[in-house]
Design an enzyme around this catalytic site. Structure first.
Site, PDB file in Angstrom:
ATOM      1  N   CYS A  20      39.878  74.688  26.036  1.00 31.74           N
ATOM      2  CA  CYS A  20      39.207  74.329  27.295  1.00 31.74           C
ATOM      3  C   CYS A  20      37.944  75.128  27.580  1.00 31.74           C
ATOM      4  O   CYS A  20      37.319  74.939  28.624  1.00 31.74           O
ATOM      5  CB  CYS A  20      40.182  74.487  28.461  1.00 31.74           C
ATOM      6  SG  CYS A  20      40.637  76.210  28.823  1.00 31.74           S
ATOM      7  N   CYS A  53      38.684  80.059  25.095  1.00 36.83           N
ATOM      8  CA  CYS A  53      39.786  79.213  24.657  1.00 36.83           C
ATOM      9  C   CYS A  53      39.248  78.026  23.867  1.00 36.83           C
ATOM     10  O   CYS A  53      38.343  77.325  24.331  1.00 36.83           O
ATOM     11  CB  CYS A  53      40.577  78.735  25.878  1.00 36.83           C
ATOM     12  SG  CYS A  53      41.902  77.559  25.485  1.00 36.83           S
ATOM     13  N   CYS A  89      44.564  76.223  30.732  1.00 33.63           N
ATOM     14  CA  CYS A  89      45.156  75.029  30.117  1.00 33.63           C
ATOM     15  C   CYS A  89      46.552  75.268  29.548  1.00 33.63           C
ATOM     16  O   CYS A  89      47.204  74.327  29.113  1.00 33.63           O
ATOM     17  CB  CYS A  89      44.246  74.474  29.036  1.00 33.63           C
ATOM     18  SG  CYS A  89      44.135  75.503  27.541  1.00 33.63           S
ATOM     19  N   CYS A 116      47.740  90.059  20.205  1.00 35.70           N
ATOM     20  CA  CYS A 116      47.701  89.524  18.845  1.00 35.70           C
ATOM     21  C   CYS A 116      47.457  88.016  18.949  1.00 35.70           C
ATOM     22  O   CYS A 116      48.342  87.258  19.342  1.00 35.70           O
ATOM     23  CB  CYS A 116      49.025  89.824  18.151  1.00 35.70           C
ATOM     24  SG  CYS A 116      49.113  89.273  16.438  1.00 35.70           S
ATOM     25  N   CYS A 168      46.449  80.705  27.629  1.00 40.17           N
ATOM     26  CA  CYS A 168      45.269  80.518  28.476  1.00 40.17           C
ATOM     27  C   CYS A 168      45.718  80.140  29.880  1.00 40.17           C
ATOM     28  O   CYS A 168      46.506  79.212  30.059  1.00 40.17           O
ATOM     29  CB  CYS A 168      44.386  79.428  27.881  1.00 40.17           C
ATOM     30  SG  CYS A 168      43.023  78.906  28.950  1.00 40.17           S
TER      31      CYS A 168
END
Length: 205
Positions: free
Chosen positions: A113, A110, A161, A183, A158
């Protein structure tokens, strides 16, 4: 309802109209049916300007382990990252740095984070214009119903976060183990060549 900025309006119309469907190599996973303009439109991550005229994603109501204010996010994300990850924006198709990125090993994390999200061997060539994955690291990605753009889709964020990644689609006919396509916006991701990222490295706080 938040009034979209002029820049957001221009970017939204660009994304909808200023691209062409491009042929791509499908090996090792080949689409069983050709892409259409409608397929690409449906697969696009949420566009803030158009989405503001419809109901919002349920992910905005959820709580996640890592919590930050908008000002705190703006301190660690650039403007484009904040627009996509925190405001559920989109990048133009075929422009992201990870669209054609096909490493043999490593982990996509991510961008907000550093939490590990996808392994390199989850990625496949879909030809949709955004990075595509047929699976994620267990527990790394959370799904929510997204009713923006006047349709019902499955948003993915995510799990650490709540950062917007994109959308997931099923049953499109890709010859992958799951017949799913995550996607994902490239701007929502970073890449680490180290597989150890998937084994529980600490994320940014």
């Amino acid at each position: 309802m938040r009034i979209p900025t002029f820049t957001t309006i221009i970017r939204s119309f660009y994304t909808l109209s200023n691209y062409s469907i491009r042929a791509s190599n499908q090996a090792p996973f080949k689409a069983l049916q050709p892409l259409t303009r409608g397929t690409i439109l449906k697969s696009m991550p949420t566009i803030p300007f158009l989405g503001s005229f419809f109901s919002t994603s349920s992910s905005s109501k959820m709580s996640y382990p890592l919590q930050k204010s908008d000002d705190e996010w703006k301190a660690v994300l650039n403007k484009e990252q904040f627009r996509v990850i925190r405001e559920k924006g989109t990048e133009a198709p075929f422009t992201g740095k990870y669209d054609k990125h096909m490493p043999e090993a490593g982990v996509y994390t991510c961008a907000g984070c550093d939490a590990p999200l996808y392994k390199a061997n989850h990625k496949f060539k879909s030809g949709c214009g955004w990075p595509a994955y047929f699976d994620s690291i267990p527990g790394a990605v959370t799904r929510h119903t997204d009713r923006t753009l006047g349709m019902s889709r499955t948003e993915i964020v995510c799990s650490n976060c709540g950062g917007h990644l994109g959308h997931v689609f099923k049953g499109e006919g890709y010859a992958t183990p799951t017949d799913e396509r995550h996607c994902v916006n490239s701007v929502s991701l970073n890449f680490s060549a180290e597989d150890k990222a998937a084994e529980g490295t600490s994320s940014k706080v």
